[in-house]
Design a protein around this motif. Structure first.
Motif, PDB file in Angstrom:
ATOM      1  N   LEU A   1      52.021  33.775  54.509  1.00  0.00           N
ATOM      2  CA  LEU A   1      51.924  32.725  53.495  1.00  0.00           C
ATOM      3  C   LEU A   1      50.581  32.017  53.599  1.00  0.00           C
ATOM      4  O   LEU A   1      49.888  31.808  52.588  1.00  0.00           O
ATOM      5  CB  LEU A   1      53.070  31.723  53.658  1.00  0.00           C
ATOM      6  CG  LEU A   1      52.974  30.449  52.802  1.00  0.00           C
ATOM      7  CD1 LEU A   1      53.078  30.786  51.321  1.00  0.00           C
ATOM      8  CD2 LEU A   1      54.068  29.453  53.205  1.00  0.00           C
ATOM      9  N   ASN A   2      50.207  31.643  54.815  1.00  0.00           N
ATOM     10  CA  ASN A   2      48.939  30.939  55.007  1.00  0.00           C
ATOM     11  C   ASN A   2      47.743  31.818  54.663  1.00  0.00           C
ATOM     12  O   ASN A   2      46.759  31.343  54.095  1.00  0.00           O
ATOM     13  CB  ASN A   2      48.841  30.445  56.457  1.00  0.00           C
ATOM     14  CG  ASN A   2      49.840  29.352  56.760  1.00  0.00           C
ATOM     15  OD1 ASN A   2      50.081  28.485  55.945  1.00  0.00           O
ATOM     16  ND2 ASN A   2      50.444  29.404  57.932  1.00  0.00           N
TER      17      ASN A   2
ATOM     18  N   GLY B   1      47.479  28.321  59.399  1.00  0.00           N
ATOM     19  CA  GLY B   1      47.814  27.122  58.636  1.00  0.00           C
ATOM     20  C   GLY B   1      46.742  26.051  58.740  1.00  0.00           C
ATOM     21  O   GLY B   1      46.421  25.374  57.754  1.00  0.00           O
ATOM     22  N   PHE B   2      46.175  25.905  59.929  1.00  0.00           N
ATOM     23  CA  PHE B   2      45.109  24.914  60.098  1.00  0.00           C
ATOM     24  C   PHE B   2      43.835  25.349  59.387  1.00  0.00           C
ATOM     25  O   PHE B   2      43.101  24.517  58.853  1.00  0.00           O
ATOM     26  CB  PHE B   2      44.842  24.668  61.579  1.00  0.00           C
ATOM     27  CG  PHE B   2      45.845  23.764  62.229  1.00  0.00           C
ATOM     28  CD1 PHE B   2      46.210  22.566  61.627  1.00  0.00           C
ATOM     29  CD2 PHE B   2      46.440  24.106  63.426  1.00  0.00           C
ATOM     30  CE1 PHE B   2      47.148  21.732  62.208  1.00  0.00           C
ATOM     31  CE2 PHE B   2      47.375  23.275  64.013  1.00  0.00           C
ATOM     32  CZ  PHE B   2      47.733  22.093  63.405  1.00  0.00           C
ATOM     33  N   ILE B   3      43.578  26.654  59.389  1.00  0.00           N
ATOM     34  CA  ILE B   3      42.439  27.150  58.615  1.00  0.00           C
ATOM     35  C   ILE B   3      42.661  26.841  57.135  1.00  0.00           C
ATOM     36  O   ILE B   3      41.755  26.407  56.419  1.00  0.00           O
ATOM     37  CB  ILE B   3      42.248  28.662  58.845  1.00  0.00           C
ATOM     38  CG1 ILE B   3      41.872  28.941  60.299  1.00  0.00           C
ATOM     39  CG2 ILE B   3      41.182  29.215  57.896  1.00  0.00           C
ATOM     40  CD1 ILE B   3      41.838  30.417  60.652  1.00  0.00           C
ATOM     41  N   ARG B   4      43.894  27.074  56.689  1.00  0.00           N
ATOM     42  CA  ARG B   4      44.254  26.750  55.301  1.00  0.00           C
ATOM     43  C   ARG B   4      44.061  25.268  55.017  1.00  0.00           C
ATOM     44  O   ARG B   4      43.470  24.882  53.996  1.00  0.00           O
ATOM     45  CB  ARG B   4      45.713  27.141  55.042  1.00  0.00           C
ATOM     46  CG  ARG B   4      46.203  26.877  53.629  1.00  0.00           C
ATOM     47  CD  ARG B   4      47.720  26.900  53.587  1.00  0.00           C
ATOM     48  NE  ARG B   4      48.276  25.621  54.000  1.00  0.00           N
ATOM     49  CZ  ARG B   4      49.569  25.434  54.246  1.00  0.00           C
ATOM     50  NH1 ARG B   4      50.421  26.428  54.172  1.00  0.00           N
ATOM     51  NH2 ARG B   4      49.998  24.240  54.587  1.00  0.00           N
ATOM     52  N   ASP B   5      44.544  24.409  55.912  1.00  0.00           N
ATOM     53  CA  ASP B   5      44.410  22.971  55.702  1.00  0.00           C
ATOM     54  C   ASP B   5      42.950  22.528  55.746  1.00  0.00           C
ATOM     55  O   ASP B   5      42.534  21.629  54.998  1.00  0.00           O
ATOM     56  CB  ASP B   5      45.214  22.207  56.754  1.00  0.00           C
ATOM     57  CG  ASP B   5      46.712  22.303  56.520  1.00  0.00           C
ATOM     58  OD1 ASP B   5      47.119  22.644  55.397  1.00  0.00           O
ATOM     59  OD2 ASP B   5      47.469  22.035  57.468  1.00  0.00           O
TER      60      ASP B   5
ATOM     61  N   GLY C   1      54.421  33.886  67.478  1.00  0.00           N
ATOM     62  CA  GLY C   1      54.395  34.055  66.027  1.00  0.00           C
ATOM     63  C   GLY C   1      54.128  32.752  65.309  1.00  0.00           C
ATOM     64  O   GLY C   1      53.339  32.685  64.356  1.00  0.00           O
ATOM     65  N   ILE C   2      54.794  31.688  65.775  1.00  0.00           N
ATOM     66  CA  ILE C   2      54.589  30.369  65.176  1.00  0.00           C
ATOM     67  C   ILE C   2      53.160  29.898  65.405  1.00  0.00           C
ATOM     68  O   ILE C   2      52.523  29.337  64.502  1.00  0.00           O
ATOM     69  CB  ILE C   2      55.602  29.360  65.745  1.00  0.00           C
ATOM     70  CG1 ILE C   2      57.022  29.713  65.277  1.00  0.00           C
ATOM     71  CG2 ILE C   2      55.246  27.935  65.321  1.00  0.00           C
ATOM     72  CD1 ILE C   2      58.106  28.930  65.979  1.00  0.00           C
ATOM     73  N   LEU C   3      52.637  30.127  66.621  1.00  0.00           N
ATOM     74  CA  LEU C   3      51.259  29.730  66.917  1.00  0.00           C
ATOM     75  C   LEU C   3      50.276  30.450  66.006  1.00  0.00           C
ATOM     76  O   LEU C   3      49.343  29.835  65.469  1.00  0.00           O
ATOM     77  CB  LEU C   3      50.932  30.026  68.378  1.00  0.00           C
ATOM     78  CG  LEU C   3      49.494  29.696  68.819  1.00  0.00           C
ATOM     79  CD1 LEU C   3      49.204  28.207  68.621  1.00  0.00           C
ATOM     80  CD2 LEU C   3      49.272  30.107  70.269  1.00  0.00           C
TER      81      LEU C   3
ATOM     82  N   ARG D   1      50.484  28.876  62.632  1.00  0.00           N
ATOM     83  CA  ARG D   1      49.878  27.541  62.575  1.00  0.00           C
ATOM     84  C   ARG D   1      48.362  27.588  62.669  1.00  0.00           C
ATOM     85  O   ARG D   1      47.670  26.729  62.119  1.00  0.00           O
ATOM     86  CB  ARG D   1      50.467  26.657  63.682  1.00  0.00           C
ATOM     87  CG  ARG D   1      51.963  26.379  63.502  1.00  0.00           C
ATOM     88  CD  ARG D   1      52.266  25.872  62.104  1.00  0.00           C
ATOM     89  NE  ARG D   1      53.675  25.877  61.793  1.00  0.00           N
ATOM     90  CZ  ARG D   1      54.465  24.811  61.830  1.00  0.00           C
ATOM     91  NH1 ARG D   1      53.970  23.644  62.168  1.00  0.00           N
ATOM     92  NH2 ARG D   1      55.730  24.908  61.512  1.00  0.00           N
ATOM     93  N   ILE D   2      47.820  28.584  63.383  1.00  0.00           N
ATOM     94  CA  ILE D   2      46.358  28.739  63.412  1.00  0.00           C
ATOM     95  C   ILE D   2      45.840  29.019  62.007  1.00  0.00           C
ATOM     96  O   ILE D   2      44.886  28.388  61.530  1.00  0.00           O
ATOM     97  CB  ILE D   2      45.947  29.862  64.383  1.00  0.00           C
ATOM     98  CG1 ILE D   2      46.200  29.425  65.829  1.00  0.00           C
ATOM     99  CG2 ILE D   2      44.471  30.225  64.183  1.00  0.00           C
ATOM    100  CD1 ILE D   2      45.991  30.526  66.846  1.00  0.00           C
TER     101      ILE D   2
END
Length: 471
Positions: free
Chosen positions: A158-159, A20-24, A12-14, A17-18
Protein backbone atom coordinates in the motif's frame (compact mmCIF):
# COMPACT_ATOMS: atom_id res chain seq x y z
CA UNK A 1 6.87 -20.95 17.48
CA UNK A 2 5.89 -17.75 19.32
CA UNK A 3 9.17 -15.96 18.61
CA UNK A 4 9.16 -17.04 14.95
CA UNK A 5 5.67 -15.62 14.50
CA UNK A 6 6.63 -12.49 16.47
CA UNK A 7 9.70 -11.75 14.33
CA UNK A 8 7.83 -12.44 11.09
CA UNK A 9 5.07 -10.02 12.07
CA UNK A 10 7.36 -7.37 13.55
CA UNK A 11 9.78 -7.42 10.59
CA UNK A 12 6.87 -7.16 8.15
CA UNK A 13 5.35 -4.29 10.10
CA UNK A 14 8.74 -2.57 10.32
CA UNK A 15 9.18 -2.86 6.55
CA UNK A 16 5.72 -1.40 6.02
CA UNK A 17 6.35 1.46 8.43
CA UNK A 18 9.69 2.32 6.78
CA UNK A 19 7.89 2.69 3.47
CA UNK A 20 5.11 4.46 5.35
CA UNK A 21 7.53 7.06 6.67
CA UNK A 22 8.94 7.56 3.20
CA UNK A 23 5.35 8.06 2.05
CA UNK A 24 4.67 10.54 4.85
CA UNK A 25 7.93 12.37 4.15
CA UNK A 26 6.94 12.73 0.51
CA UNK A 27 3.38 13.71 1.47
CA UNK A 28 4.68 16.39 3.83
CA UNK A 29 7.08 17.63 1.16
CA UNK A 30 4.39 17.69 -1.56
CA UNK A 31 1.38 18.91 0.42
CA UNK A 32 2.81 20.32 3.67
CA UNK A 33 0.37 20.85 6.55
CA UNK A 34 -2.52 22.81 5.06
CA UNK A 35 -6.07 22.47 3.77
CA UNK A 36 -5.10 20.03 0.96
CA UNK A 37 -3.31 17.65 3.28
CA UNK A 38 -6.26 17.94 5.69
CA UNK A 39 -8.64 17.02 2.84
CA UNK A 40 -6.70 13.86 1.96
CA UNK A 41 -6.32 12.73 5.56
CA UNK A 42 -10.06 13.15 6.10
CA UNK A 43 -10.78 11.16 2.92
CA UNK A 44 -8.34 8.41 3.91
CA UNK A 45 -9.32 8.37 7.58
CA UNK A 46 -12.35 6.09 7.41
CA UNK A 47 -10.85 3.33 5.20
CA UNK A 48 -7.59 3.55 7.13
CA UNK A 49 -9.51 3.24 10.40
CA UNK A 50 -11.21 0.05 9.26
CA UNK A 51 -7.95 -1.27 7.81
CA UNK A 52 -6.42 -1.06 11.27
CA UNK A 53 -9.49 -2.44 13.02
CA UNK A 54 -9.71 -5.44 10.67
CA UNK A 55 -5.98 -5.89 10.30
CA UNK A 56 -4.95 -5.63 13.94
CA UNK A 57 -6.98 -8.52 15.26
CA UNK A 58 -10.71 -7.81 15.32
CA UNK A 59 -11.59 -10.09 12.43
CA UNK A 60 -9.15 -12.83 13.43
CA UNK A 61 -10.32 -12.87 17.05
CA UNK A 62 -13.81 -13.86 15.94
CA UNK A 63 -13.12 -15.67 12.65
CA UNK A 64 -10.40 -18.09 13.75
CA UNK A 65 -12.24 -19.61 16.77
CA UNK A 66 -15.37 -20.13 14.66
CA UNK A 67 -13.32 -21.42 11.73
CA UNK A 68 -11.55 -23.94 13.97
CA UNK A 69 -14.77 -25.23 15.48
CA UNK A 70 -16.88 -25.56 12.33
CA UNK A 71 -16.89 -28.88 10.51
CA UNK A 72 -17.49 -27.38 7.08
CA UNK A 73 -14.66 -24.88 6.89
CA UNK A 74 -14.87 -24.13 3.17
CA UNK A 75 -18.57 -23.34 3.21
CA UNK A 76 -18.25 -21.25 6.37
CA UNK A 77 -15.32 -19.21 5.00
CA UNK A 78 -17.00 -18.67 1.63
CA UNK A 79 -20.22 -17.50 3.31
CA UNK A 80 -18.31 -14.99 5.46
CA UNK A 81 -16.46 -13.72 2.39
CA UNK A 82 -19.72 -13.29 0.46
CA UNK A 83 -21.56 -11.48 3.29
CA UNK A 84 -18.79 -8.96 3.93
CA UNK A 85 -18.09 -8.28 0.26
CA UNK A 86 -21.77 -7.67 -0.45
CA UNK A 87 -22.20 -5.31 2.53
CA UNK A 88 -19.04 -3.35 1.76
CA UNK A 89 -19.92 -3.07 -1.92
CA UNK A 90 -23.35 -1.64 -1.07
CA UNK A 91 -21.79 0.76 1.46
CA UNK A 92 -19.29 1.96 -1.14
CA UNK A 93 -22.13 2.68 -3.57
CA UNK A 94 -24.03 4.59 -0.86
CA UNK A 95 -20.93 6.64 -0.01
CA UNK A 96 -20.55 7.52 -3.70
CA UNK A 97 -24.20 8.63 -3.93
CA UNK A 98 -24.21 10.53 -0.61
CA UNK A 99 -20.58 11.67 -0.60
CA UNK A 100 -21.29 15.26 0.45
CA UNK A 101 -23.35 14.57 3.62
CA UNK A 102 -20.96 11.77 4.61
CA UNK A 103 -17.99 14.09 4.22
CA UNK A 104 -19.76 16.62 6.44
CA UNK A 105 -20.00 13.95 9.12
CA UNK A 106 -16.31 13.07 8.80
CA UNK A 107 -15.19 16.72 8.97
CA UNK A 108 -18.06 18.69 10.39
CA UNK A 109 -15.93 21.77 10.95
CA UNK A 110 -15.06 22.19 7.24
CA UNK A 111 -16.78 24.97 5.31
CA UNK A 112 -18.92 24.26 2.22
CA UNK A 113 -16.18 24.87 -0.36
CA UNK A 114 -13.77 22.53 1.45
CA UNK A 115 -16.49 19.88 1.77
CA UNK A 116 -17.05 20.09 -2.00
CA UNK A 117 -13.33 19.46 -2.62
CA UNK A 118 -13.11 16.58 -0.13
CA UNK A 119 -16.32 14.69 -1.04
CA UNK A 120 -15.12 13.03 -4.30
CA UNK A 121 -11.93 11.94 -2.55
CA UNK A 122 -13.93 10.36 0.27
CA UNK A 123 -15.92 8.35 -2.29
CA UNK A 124 -12.75 7.15 -4.06
CA UNK A 125 -10.90 6.17 -0.89
CA UNK A 126 -13.91 4.33 0.53
CA UNK A 127 -13.56 1.57 -2.10
CA UNK A 128 -10.36 0.56 -0.31
CA UNK A 129 -12.56 -0.89 2.44
CA UNK A 130 -13.72 -3.69 0.16
CA UNK A 131 -10.17 -4.42 -0.97
CA UNK A 132 -8.70 -4.43 2.53
CA UNK A 133 -11.37 -6.80 3.79
CA UNK A 134 -10.42 -9.36 1.13
CA UNK A 135 -6.79 -8.95 2.23
CA UNK A 136 -7.81 -9.45 5.87
CA UNK A 137 -9.88 -12.52 5.02
CA UNK A 138 -7.02 -14.17 3.11
CA UNK A 139 -4.63 -13.25 5.93
CA UNK A 140 -6.86 -14.90 8.55
CA UNK A 141 -7.05 -18.13 6.53
CA UNK A 142 -3.25 -18.15 6.14
CA UNK A 143 -2.80 -17.65 9.89
CA UNK A 144 -4.91 -20.76 10.41
CA UNK A 145 -2.04 -22.53 8.63
CA UNK A 146 0.48 -20.58 10.78
CA UNK A 147 1.63 -18.65 7.70
CA UNK A 148 2.19 -14.98 8.55
CA UNK A 149 4.55 -13.78 5.80
CA UNK A 150 2.15 -12.44 3.15
CA UNK A 151 -0.05 -10.89 5.81
CA UNK A 152 2.87 -9.21 7.59
CA UNK A 153 4.47 -7.74 4.45
CA UNK A 154 1.38 -6.81 2.42
CA UNK A 155 0.84 -3.38 4.06
CA UNK A 156 4.18 -2.33 2.56
CA UNK A 157 2.60 -2.63 -0.89
CA UNK A 158 0.00 0.00 0.00
CA UNK A 159 2.74 2.44 0.96
CA UNK A 160 4.78 1.62 -2.15
CA UNK A 161 1.80 2.32 -4.42
CA UNK A 162 1.14 5.62 -2.62
CA UNK A 163 4.82 6.56 -3.01
CA UNK A 164 4.59 5.90 -6.74
CA UNK A 165 1.46 8.06 -6.91
CA UNK A 166 3.31 10.88 -5.11
CA UNK A 167 6.15 10.64 -7.64
CA UNK A 168 3.65 11.16 -10.45
CA UNK A 169 2.08 14.01 -8.45
CA UNK A 170 5.35 15.88 -8.00
CA UNK A 171 4.71 18.35 -10.83
CA UNK A 172 0.93 18.61 -10.33
CA UNK A 173 -1.05 21.18 -8.39
CA UNK A 174 -2.16 20.35 -4.83
CA UNK A 175 -5.64 19.02 -5.62
CA UNK A 176 -4.41 16.85 -8.50
CA UNK A 177 -1.75 15.47 -6.16
CA UNK A 178 -4.39 14.50 -3.61
CA UNK A 179 -6.49 12.87 -6.36
CA UNK A 180 -3.53 10.80 -7.62
CA UNK A 181 -2.71 9.80 -4.05
CA UNK A 182 -6.28 8.51 -3.60
CA UNK A 183 -5.99 6.32 -6.69
CA UNK A 184 -2.67 5.10 -5.31
CA UNK A 185 -4.58 3.83 -2.26
CA UNK A 186 -6.82 1.68 -4.49
CA UNK A 187 -3.81 0.36 -6.43
CA UNK A 188 -2.24 -0.61 -3.12
CA UNK A 189 -5.33 -2.58 -2.10
CA UNK A 190 -5.28 -4.57 -5.35
CA UNK A 191 -1.54 -5.28 -4.95
CA UNK A 192 -2.12 -6.57 -1.40
CA UNK A 193 -4.75 -9.03 -2.63
CA UNK A 194 -2.47 -10.33 -5.37
CA UNK A 195 0.33 -10.97 -2.85
CA UNK A 196 -1.91 -13.40 -0.95
CA UNK A 197 -2.98 -15.44 -3.98
CA UNK A 198 0.13 -17.64 -4.25
CA UNK A 199 0.31 -18.76 -0.59
CA UNK A 200 -3.47 -19.29 -0.63
CA UNK A 201 -2.99 -21.59 -3.65
CA UNK A 202 0.13 -23.31 -2.27
CA UNK A 203 -1.56 -24.16 1.04
CA UNK A 204 -4.69 -25.37 -0.82
CA UNK A 205 -6.91 -22.75 0.78
CA UNK A 206 -8.30 -21.66 -2.59
CA UNK A 207 -9.28 -25.29 -3.14
CA UNK A 208 -10.96 -25.24 0.28
CA UNK A 209 -13.06 -22.25 -0.81
CA UNK A 210 -13.97 -24.10 -4.02
CA UNK A 211 -15.13 -27.08 -1.96
CA UNK A 212 -17.16 -24.60 0.08
CA UNK A 213 -19.47 -23.97 -2.89
CA UNK A 214 -20.68 -27.58 -2.59
CA UNK A 215 -20.92 -27.40 1.21
CA UNK A 216 -23.14 -24.32 0.98
CA UNK A 217 -25.62 -26.29 -1.09
CA UNK A 218 -25.84 -29.37 1.12
CA UNK A 219 -24.84 -28.28 4.65
CA UNK A 220 -26.70 -24.99 5.04
CA UNK A 221 -28.01 -25.55 8.58
CA UNK A 222 -24.65 -26.47 10.10
CA UNK A 223 -22.90 -23.55 8.37
CA UNK A 224 -25.68 -21.21 9.48
CA UNK A 225 -24.99 -22.08 13.12
CA UNK A 226 -21.29 -21.31 12.68
CA UNK A 227 -22.16 -17.98 11.04
CA UNK A 228 -24.39 -17.06 13.99
CA UNK A 229 -21.55 -17.86 16.41
CA UNK A 230 -19.18 -15.69 14.37
CA UNK A 231 -21.59 -12.74 14.28
CA UNK A 232 -22.10 -12.82 18.05
CA UNK A 233 -18.34 -12.42 18.51
CA UNK A 234 -17.31 -10.19 15.62
CA UNK A 235 -18.95 -6.86 16.44
CA UNK A 236 -17.87 -6.81 20.10
CA UNK A 237 -14.35 -7.87 19.02
CA UNK A 238 -14.25 -5.07 16.44
CA UNK A 239 -15.12 -2.46 19.07
CA UNK A 240 -12.80 -3.96 21.67
CA UNK A 241 -9.79 -3.99 19.32
CA UNK A 242 -10.16 -0.48 18.00
CA UNK A 243 -9.75 1.84 20.98
CA UNK A 244 -6.65 3.66 19.73
CA UNK A 245 -7.98 3.90 16.17
CA UNK A 246 -11.42 5.16 17.19
CA UNK A 247 -9.81 7.69 19.52
CA UNK A 248 -7.71 8.93 16.60
CA UNK A 249 -10.85 9.13 14.42
CA UNK A 250 -12.63 11.24 17.06
CA UNK A 251 -9.54 13.45 17.27
CA UNK A 252 -9.73 14.12 13.53
CA UNK A 253 -13.39 15.05 13.75
CA UNK A 254 -12.78 17.46 16.64
CA UNK A 255 -9.60 18.84 15.03
CA UNK A 256 -11.65 20.03 12.05
CA UNK A 257 -12.93 22.75 14.40
CA UNK A 258 -9.40 23.96 15.15
CA UNK A 259 -7.02 26.01 13.02
CA UNK A 260 -5.93 24.84 9.57
CA UNK A 261 -3.24 22.16 9.83
CA UNK A 262 -4.47 20.67 13.12
CA UNK A 263 -5.64 17.47 11.41
CA UNK A 264 -2.26 17.11 9.74
CA UNK A 265 -0.36 17.64 13.02
CA UNK A 266 -2.40 14.86 14.60
CA UNK A 267 -1.92 12.59 11.58
CA UNK A 268 1.87 12.94 11.37
CA UNK A 269 2.31 12.55 15.15
CA UNK A 270 -0.04 9.57 15.32
CA UNK A 271 1.80 7.87 12.45
CA UNK A 272 5.01 7.82 14.50
CA UNK A 273 3.12 6.79 17.65
CA UNK A 274 1.65 3.84 15.73
CA UNK A 275 5.14 2.57 14.77
CA UNK A 276 6.19 1.04 18.13
CA UNK A 277 2.57 0.11 18.84
CA UNK A 278 2.48 -1.93 15.63
CA UNK A 279 6.01 -3.35 15.62
CA UNK A 280 5.90 -4.52 19.22
CA UNK A 281 2.35 -4.60 20.64
CA UNK A 282 0.44 -5.76 17.57
CA UNK A 283 3.15 -8.22 16.51
CA UNK A 284 3.18 -9.66 20.05
CA UNK A 285 -0.59 -9.99 20.31
CA UNK A 286 -0.84 -11.55 16.83
CA UNK A 287 1.74 -14.21 17.75
CA UNK A 288 0.38 -14.70 21.28
CA UNK A 289 -3.35 -15.07 20.60
CA UNK A 290 -3.32 -18.56 18.98
CA UNK A 291 -1.22 -19.92 21.88
CA UNK A 292 -3.33 -18.41 24.66
CA UNK A 293 -6.59 -19.43 22.98
CA UNK A 294 -5.31 -22.99 22.50
CA UNK A 295 -4.15 -23.37 26.12
CA UNK A 296 -7.36 -21.97 27.55
CA UNK A 297 -9.45 -24.20 25.28
CA UNK A 298 -7.44 -27.20 26.59
CA UNK A 299 -7.88 -26.08 30.23
CA UNK A 300 -4.15 -25.28 30.56
CA UNK A 301 -4.49 -21.88 32.19
CA UNK A 302 -1.04 -21.99 33.85
CA UNK A 303 0.66 -22.32 30.47
CA UNK A 304 -1.46 -19.48 29.09
CA UNK A 305 -0.47 -17.27 32.04
CA UNK A 306 3.20 -18.13 31.48
CA UNK A 307 3.03 -17.02 27.86
CA UNK A 308 1.14 -13.89 28.89
CA UNK A 309 3.69 -13.05 31.60
CA UNK A 310 6.63 -13.50 29.23
CA UNK A 311 4.97 -11.29 26.63
CA UNK A 312 4.09 -8.67 29.26
CA UNK A 313 7.68 -8.15 30.38
CA UNK A 314 9.07 -8.24 26.85
CA UNK A 315 6.54 -5.66 25.76
CA UNK A 316 7.05 -3.52 28.88
CA UNK A 317 10.78 -3.27 28.23
CA UNK A 318 10.39 -2.43 24.55
CA UNK A 319 7.56 0.09 24.93
CA UNK A 320 9.08 1.82 27.98
CA UNK A 321 12.27 2.45 26.01
CA UNK A 322 10.19 3.84 23.14
CA UNK A 323 8.25 6.18 25.45
CA UNK A 324 11.41 7.57 27.05
CA UNK A 325 13.25 7.97 23.75
CA UNK A 326 10.23 9.37 21.93
CA UNK A 327 9.48 12.07 24.49
CA UNK A 328 13.10 13.13 24.99
CA UNK A 329 13.84 13.22 21.25
CA UNK A 330 10.46 14.46 20.04
CA UNK A 331 11.77 17.60 18.30
CA UNK A 332 14.65 15.77 16.66
CA UNK A 333 12.40 12.96 15.39
CA UNK A 334 9.87 15.29 13.74
CA UNK A 335 12.63 17.51 12.33
CA UNK A 336 14.44 14.53 10.83
CA UNK A 337 11.35 12.96 9.28
CA UNK A 338 9.24 15.87 8.09
CA UNK A 339 10.84 19.35 8.19
CA UNK A 340 11.44 20.07 4.52
CA UNK A 341 9.58 21.57 1.57
CA UNK A 342 6.17 22.89 2.69
CA UNK A 343 6.58 21.46 6.21
CA UNK A 344 7.97 24.40 8.19
CA UNK A 345 9.75 24.80 11.55
CA UNK A 346 6.52 25.93 13.19
CA UNK A 347 4.86 22.73 12.00
CA UNK A 348 7.71 20.71 13.53
CA UNK A 349 7.30 22.32 16.97
CA UNK A 350 3.54 21.76 17.11
CA UNK A 351 3.71 18.20 15.73
CA UNK A 352 6.45 17.31 18.25
CA UNK A 353 4.24 18.47 21.13
CA UNK A 354 1.32 16.41 19.82
CA UNK A 355 3.62 13.40 19.40
CA UNK A 356 4.86 13.71 22.98
CA UNK A 357 1.27 13.74 24.26
CA UNK A 358 0.48 10.61 22.24
CA UNK A 359 3.55 8.77 23.55
CA UNK A 360 2.32 9.07 27.14
CA UNK A 361 -0.37 6.53 26.25
CA UNK A 362 1.86 4.07 24.37
CA UNK A 363 2.54 1.75 27.31
CA UNK A 364 -1.08 1.34 28.51
CA UNK A 365 -2.46 0.95 24.97
CA UNK A 366 0.18 -1.65 24.10
CA UNK A 367 -0.10 -3.69 27.29
CA UNK A 368 -3.90 -3.63 27.28
CA UNK A 369 -3.86 -5.48 23.95
CA UNK A 370 -2.30 -8.64 25.39
CA UNK A 371 -4.60 -8.70 28.43
CA UNK A 372 -7.59 -8.23 26.15
CA UNK A 373 -6.58 -11.51 24.50
CA UNK A 374 -7.38 -13.25 27.77
CA UNK A 375 -10.94 -11.96 27.56
CA UNK A 376 -11.26 -12.94 23.89
CA UNK A 377 -9.97 -16.44 24.62
CA UNK A 378 -12.70 -16.81 27.24
CA UNK A 379 -15.29 -15.64 24.68
CA UNK A 380 -15.84 -12.35 26.54
CA UNK A 381 -15.86 -10.14 23.44
CA UNK A 382 -18.89 -8.21 24.70
CA UNK A 383 -17.13 -7.35 27.96
CA UNK A 384 -14.05 -6.20 26.04
CA UNK A 385 -16.30 -4.01 23.87
CA UNK A 386 -17.86 -2.41 26.96
CA UNK A 387 -14.41 -1.66 28.36
CA UNK A 388 -13.40 -0.07 25.06
CA UNK A 389 -16.61 1.98 24.86
CA UNK A 390 -16.11 3.25 28.42
CA UNK A 391 -12.54 4.37 27.77
CA UNK A 392 -13.61 6.02 24.51
CA UNK A 393 -16.34 7.94 26.30
CA UNK A 394 -13.85 9.22 28.89
CA UNK A 395 -11.44 10.15 26.11
CA UNK A 396 -14.10 12.00 24.11
CA UNK A 397 -15.19 14.04 27.13
CA UNK A 398 -11.58 14.93 27.96
CA UNK A 399 -10.90 15.79 24.30
CA UNK A 400 -13.68 18.36 24.25
CA UNK A 401 -12.39 19.86 27.50
CA UNK A 402 -8.65 19.87 26.75
CA UNK A 403 -8.88 21.05 23.15
CA UNK A 404 -10.27 24.36 24.39
CA UNK A 405 -6.94 25.37 25.94
CA UNK A 406 -4.36 23.00 24.42
CA UNK A 407 -5.68 22.57 20.87
CA UNK A 408 -4.32 19.52 19.02
CA UNK A 409 -2.04 18.69 21.95
CA UNK A 410 -5.09 18.44 24.20
CA UNK A 411 -6.72 15.96 21.83
CA UNK A 412 -3.65 13.71 21.88
CA UNK A 413 -3.33 13.97 25.67
CA UNK A 414 -6.99 13.03 26.14
CA UNK A 415 -6.40 9.94 24.01
CA UNK A 416 -3.46 8.91 26.20
CA UNK A 417 -5.50 9.31 29.37
CA UNK A 418 -8.23 7.11 27.88
CA UNK A 419 -5.47 4.53 27.26
CA UNK A 420 -4.79 4.35 30.99
CA UNK A 421 -8.51 3.97 31.67
CA UNK A 422 -8.62 1.18 29.08
CA UNK A 423 -5.63 -0.61 30.63
CA UNK A 424 -6.70 -0.50 34.28
CA UNK A 425 -10.29 -1.48 33.47
CA UNK A 426 -9.01 -4.45 31.45
CA UNK A 427 -6.75 -5.47 34.34
CA UNK A 428 -9.71 -5.29 36.73
CA UNK A 429 -11.60 -7.91 34.73
CA UNK A 430 -8.46 -9.94 34.03
CA UNK A 431 -7.93 -10.16 37.79
CA UNK A 432 -5.68 -8.05 40.00
CA UNK A 433 -4.37 -11.15 41.81
CA UNK A 434 -3.17 -12.68 38.53
CA UNK A 435 -1.73 -9.32 37.44
CA UNK A 436 0.17 -8.89 40.74
CA UNK A 437 1.60 -12.39 40.30
CA UNK A 438 2.88 -11.34 36.85
CA UNK A 439 4.35 -8.15 38.35
CA UNK A 440 6.20 -10.13 41.04
CA UNK A 441 9.34 -10.47 38.93
CA UNK A 442 12.12 -8.40 40.62
CA UNK A 443 14.71 -9.40 38.00
CA UNK A 444 12.60 -7.96 35.19
CA UNK A 445 11.94 -4.75 37.15
CA UNK A 446 15.66 -4.25 37.80
CA UNK A 447 16.56 -5.04 34.19
CA UNK A 448 14.03 -2.60 32.73
CA UNK A 449 15.10 0.10 35.21
CA UNK A 450 18.74 -0.32 34.18
CA UNK A 451 17.84 -0.20 30.49
CA UNK A 452 15.89 3.03 30.97
CA UNK A 453 18.67 4.64 33.03
CA UNK A 454 21.28 3.80 30.39
CA UNK A 455 19.01 5.03 27.61
CA UNK A 456 18.29 8.26 29.49
CA UNK A 457 22.02 8.90 29.96
CA UNK A 458 22.78 8.16 26.30
CA UNK A 459 20.06 10.52 25.08
CA UNK A 460 21.26 13.31 27.38
CA UNK A 461 24.82 12.84 26.12
CA UNK A 462 23.59 12.89 22.52
CA UNK A 463 21.57 16.08 23.02
CA UNK A 464 24.52 17.75 24.78
CA UNK A 465 26.80 16.78 21.88
CA UNK A 466 24.37 18.16 19.29
CA UNK A 467 23.94 21.38 21.28
CA UNK A 468 27.73 21.83 21.58
CA UNK A 469 28.15 21.12 17.86
CA UNK A 470 25.54 23.72 16.89
CA UNK A 471 26.98 26.28 19.30
Amino acid sequence: MFFKAFFTNSSGILTSRIFGFIRDLMTANTLGANIYSDIFFVAFKLPNLFRRIFGEGAFNQSFLPSFLQTKYKGGFALKILGIFCFVLFVLSILVYVFQVPITKILAYGFNESTIALAAPLVAINFWYLLLVFIVTFFGAMLQYKRNFTAWAYSPALLNICMIIALLFANSKDSYESVLLLSYGVLAGGIAQILLHIYPMWRLKLLKLLLIGTKELKHKKDSIKQSISSFKSQFFPAMIGSSTAQLASFIDTLLASFLTSGAISYLYYANRIFQLPLAIFAIATSTALFPLVAKYIKNKEEDRALFELSRSFWLLSALLSACVLGGIMLRDEIIWLLFERGEFLREDTIITASVFSAYMIGLLPFGLARIFSLWLYSHHKQTLAAKISAFSLLIGAILSIILMQSLGAVGLALAGSISGFVFFFTTIYFFGFSKFLAILNKPKWIILISLILCVLWALILAFKHYVFTLNA
